[in-house]
Design an enzyme around this catalytic site. Sequence first.
Site, PDB file in Angstrom:
ATOM      1  N   ASN A  89      -5.882   7.838  -1.819  1.00 38.33           N
ATOM      2  CA  ASN A  89      -4.482   7.519  -1.524  1.00 38.33           C
ATOM      3  C   ASN A  89      -4.167   7.549  -0.030  1.00 38.33           C
ATOM      4  OD1 ASN A  89      -1.381   7.680  -2.057  1.00 38.33           O
ATOM      5  ND2 ASN A  89      -1.872   9.582  -0.952  1.00 38.33           N
ATOM      6  N   SER A 141      -1.509  -1.779  -1.895  1.00 42.60           N
ATOM      7  CA  SER A 141      -0.141  -2.163  -1.524  1.00 42.60           C
ATOM      8  C   SER A 141       0.096  -3.621  -1.885  1.00 42.60           C
ATOM      9  CB  SER A 141       0.040  -1.991  -0.015  1.00 42.60           C
ATOM     10  OG  SER A 141       1.245  -2.588   0.400  1.00 42.60           O
ATOM     11  N   TYR A 154      -3.155  -3.838   8.309  1.00 36.78           N
ATOM     12  CA  TYR A 154      -2.849  -2.973   7.166  1.00 36.78           C
ATOM     13  C   TYR A 154      -3.127  -3.727   5.862  1.00 36.78           C
ATOM     14  CZ  TYR A 154      -0.092  -0.262   3.819  1.00 36.78           C
ATOM     15  OH  TYR A 154       0.312   0.450   2.710  1.00 36.78           O
ATOM     16  N   ALA A 155      -2.621  -4.975   5.794  1.00 39.99           N
ATOM     17  CA  ALA A 155      -2.806  -5.770   4.583  1.00 39.99           C
ATOM     18  C   ALA A 155      -4.290  -6.037   4.322  1.00 39.99           C
ATOM     19  CB  ALA A 155      -2.043  -7.084   4.705  1.00 39.99           C
ATOM     20  N   ALA A 156      -5.028  -6.303   5.402  1.00 35.73           N
ATOM     21  CA  ALA A 156      -6.466  -6.576   5.245  1.00 35.73           C
ATOM     22  C   ALA A 156      -7.187  -5.341   4.699  1.00 35.73           C
ATOM     23  CB  ALA A 156      -7.068  -6.994   6.578  1.00 35.73           C
ATOM     24  N   SER A 157      -6.776  -4.162   5.175  1.00 41.59           N
ATOM     25  CA  SER A 157      -7.430  -2.939   4.685  1.00 41.59           C
ATOM     26  C   SER A 157      -7.172  -2.761   3.196  1.00 41.59           C
ATOM     27  CB  SER A 157      -6.948  -1.713   5.472  1.00 41.59           C
ATOM     28  OG  SER A 157      -5.595  -1.390   5.162  1.00 41.59           O
ATOM     29  N   LYS A 158      -5.961  -3.130   2.749  1.00 40.62           N
ATOM     30  CA  LYS A 158      -5.627  -2.978   1.326  1.00 40.62           C
ATOM     31  C   LYS A 158      -6.263  -4.091   0.493  1.00 40.62           C
ATOM     32  CE  LYS A 158      -3.144   0.766   1.608  1.00 40.62           C
ATOM     33  NZ  LYS A 158      -3.622   2.011   0.981  1.00 40.62           N
ATOM     34  N   ILE A 187       8.198   2.402  -1.161  1.00 44.00           N
ATOM     35  CA  ILE A 187       8.407   3.768  -1.650  1.00 44.00           C
ATOM     36  C   ILE A 187       8.927   4.605  -0.489  1.00 44.00           C
ATOM     37  CG2 ILE A 187       7.257   5.789  -2.686  1.00 44.00           C
ATOM     38  CD1 ILE A 187       7.231   3.337  -4.555  1.00 44.00           C
TER      39      ILE A 187
HETATM   40  N1  LIG Z   1       5.434   4.141   1.025  1.00 47.42           N
HETATM   41  C1  LIG Z   1       5.291   2.847   0.778  1.00 47.42           C
HETATM   42  O1  LIG Z   1       6.256   2.061   0.850  1.00 47.42           O
HETATM   43  C2  LIG Z   1       3.944   2.313   0.389  1.00 47.42           C
HETATM   44  C3  LIG Z   1       3.854   0.957   0.011  1.00 47.42           C
HETATM   45  C4  LIG Z   1       2.628   0.440  -0.336  1.00 47.42           C
HETATM   46  C5  LIG Z   1       1.510   1.252  -0.343  1.00 47.42           C
HETATM   47  N2  LIG Z   1       1.607   2.559   0.030  1.00 47.42           N
HETATM   48  C6  LIG Z   1       0.379   3.346   0.041  1.00 47.42           C
HETATM   49  O2  LIG Z   1       0.607   4.593  -0.590  1.00 47.42           O
HETATM   50  C7  LIG Z   1      -0.326   5.541  -0.063  1.00 47.42           C
HETATM   51  C8  LIG Z   1       0.393   6.825   0.306  1.00 47.42           C
HETATM   52  O3  LIG Z   1       1.274   6.564   1.388  1.00 47.42           O
HETATM   53  P1  LIG Z   1       2.682   7.265   1.505  1.00 47.42           P
HETATM   54  O4  LIG Z   1       3.710   6.204   1.382  1.00 47.42           O
HETATM   55  O5  LIG Z   1       2.767   8.438   0.619  1.00 47.42           O
HETATM   56  O6  LIG Z   1       2.657   7.669   3.042  1.00 47.42           O
HETATM   57  P2  LIG Z   1       2.625   9.084   3.789  1.00 47.42           P
HETATM   58  O7  LIG Z   1       3.707   9.957   3.288  1.00 47.42           O
HETATM   59  O8  LIG Z   1       2.593   8.754   5.232  1.00 47.42           O
HETATM   60  O9  LIG Z   1       1.242   9.697   3.332  1.00 47.42           O
HETATM   61  C9  LIG Z   1       0.004   9.320   3.883  1.00 47.42           C
HETATM   62  C10 LIG Z   1      -0.970  10.445   3.639  1.00 47.42           C
HETATM   63  O10 LIG Z   1      -2.240  10.075   4.164  1.00 47.42           O
HETATM   64  C11 LIG Z   1      -2.724  11.139   4.968  1.00 47.42           C
HETATM   65  N3  LIG Z   1      -3.589  10.636   6.015  1.00 47.42           N
HETATM   66  C12 LIG Z   1      -3.296   9.689   6.960  1.00 47.42           C
HETATM   67  N4  LIG Z   1      -4.337   9.532   7.789  1.00 47.42           N
HETATM   68  C13 LIG Z   1      -5.304  10.379   7.365  1.00 47.42           C
HETATM   69  C14 LIG Z   1      -6.614  10.681   7.827  1.00 47.42           C
HETATM   70  N5  LIG Z   1      -7.141  10.083   8.904  1.00 47.42           N
HETATM   71  N6  LIG Z   1      -7.320  11.614   7.163  1.00 47.42           N
HETATM   72  C15 LIG Z   1      -6.802  12.242   6.087  1.00 47.42           C
HETATM   73  N7  LIG Z   1      -5.577  12.002   5.601  1.00 47.42           N
HETATM   74  C16 LIG Z   1      -4.828  11.072   6.243  1.00 47.42           C
HETATM   75  C17 LIG Z   1      -1.463  11.793   5.533  1.00 47.42           C
HETATM   76  O11 LIG Z   1      -1.693  13.157   5.840  1.00 47.42           O
HETATM   77  P3  LIG Z   1      -1.943  13.772   7.306  1.00 47.42           P
HETATM   78  O12 LIG Z   1      -1.018  13.071   8.249  1.00 47.42           O
HETATM   79  O13 LIG Z   1      -1.636  15.219   7.099  1.00 47.42           O
HETATM   80  O14 LIG Z   1      -3.384  13.512   7.578  1.00 47.42           O
HETATM   81  C18 LIG Z   1      -0.556  11.731   4.320  1.00 47.42           C
HETATM   82  O15 LIG Z   1      -0.810  12.806   3.461  1.00 47.42           O
HETATM   83  C19 LIG Z   1      -1.034   4.868   1.094  1.00 47.42           C
HETATM   84  O16 LIG Z   1      -2.267   4.368   0.660  1.00 47.42           O
HETATM   85  C20 LIG Z   1      -0.113   3.707   1.435  1.00 47.42           C
HETATM   86  O17 LIG Z   1      -0.792   2.659   2.050  1.00 47.42           O
HETATM   87  C21 LIG Z   1       2.798   3.099   0.393  1.00 47.42           C
END
Ligand SMILES: NC(=O)c1ccc[n+]([C@@H]2O[C@H](COP(=O)([O-])OP(=O)(O)OC[C@H]3O[C@@H](n4cnc5c(N)ncnc54)[C@H](OP(=O)(O)O)[C@@H]3O)[C@@H](O)[C@H]2O)c1
Length: 286
Positions: A89, A141, A154-158, A187
């Site tokens: 995640n 995503s 970002y999109a490419a990674s997903k 979200i």
């Molecule tokens: N929120 C949205 O609208 C949305 C939409 C589409 C997809 N997503 C996807 O949902 C997932 C969760 O995102 P979220 O929305 O919950 O965002 P978030 O609150 O920013 O959470 C991201 C998490 O990833 C961790 N992280 C980031 N870089 C890291 C690294 N180098 N090593 C280890 N942990 C790392 C962060 O923790 P630390 O900073 O403590 O490392 C945090 O716990 C992601 O894959 C995101 O792409 C979210």
Amino acid sequence: MSLAGRVVLVTGASSGIGHATALAFAQRGATLVGVARRRERLEALAEACRGHGGEALALAADLGEPGAAERVVAETVARFGRLDVLVNNAAISKHKHLYRTRVEEAEQVLRVNFLACVWATFAAVPVMLRGGGGTIVNVSSIAAQVVPPRESLYAASKAALDAFTHGLWSDLEGSGIHAGLVTVGPIDTEIWDTLEEPSPYRGRRHPPEVVARAILEMVEKRRYELTVPRASPSLVAARWIRRLFPGLLRASLRRMDPVPPALVSAARERAQKGLRLGEEVDRDPS
Ligand SMILES: NC(=O)c1ccc[n+]([C@@H]2O[C@H](COP(=O)([O-])OP(=O)(O)OC[C@H]3O[C@@H](n4cnc5c(N)ncnc54)[C@H](OP(=O)(O)O)[C@@H]3O)[C@@H](O)[C@H]2O)c1
């Protein structure tokens, strides 16, 4: 699959979707391993998980570093003897115009958002094979399908994660290891605060618990693909427009966030000086 007593590793558990997912697993009696960089937040999460009666472990790691994903899987097995569920995640945002982005940033996004998931999967599969099976959930995503302006990386990674998961469906056949892909829409999490440039999106953001529920459903009912939020008219419309009228989608995305002419001329000036993309961008007027 019943979740009680299962060993579940959630990456990106220090905030947002990962945090909500970790708590949801703990509430169902799972043993929880939370991974992220911010140790204090993980310790607090582990404490909250233990409050639900199960065991929990906080593992601080930067998953963008080669070897980190393998290490957290190994530490999980060393502590609990098995791994039943891996939730890939953790991710970082990259909402930044290409002209302003350094190539090193591209690599970082792909390492954290994609390669770390691959590394964790490679570490988890042998453990799951030894344990008789398991589930790998990859959090993707909607941006992988409908790419917002300034989000090509970002999109490419997903999109890479999507294709990798599709491949797992074939390659893990008969192993007892299930792979699932959760496609996430907007979200309400901290990720929005980390955008480097303003987002034109003004619509609703849903609570992270809706994604946590989908992830649990994916594990329990062995679902292959889920989109969250499920019946969002804008997500459904965007996907259909992309499929049926790709030109219309390109035009509306351009209209949504047009490239300012000053941004192009500044980029051209830097190019004429022989600079790389992303170099000396603070003098950029737009
Ligand atoms: N929120 C949205 O609208 C949305 C939409 C589409 C997809 N997503 C996807 O949902 C997932 C969760 O995102 P979220 O929305 O919950 O965002 P978030 O609150 O920013 O959470 C991201 C998490 O990833 C961790 N992280 C980031 N870089 C890291 C690294 N180098 N090593 C280890 N942990 C790392 C962060 O923790 P630390 O900073 O403590 O490392 C945090 O716990 C992601 O894959 C995101 O792409 C979210």
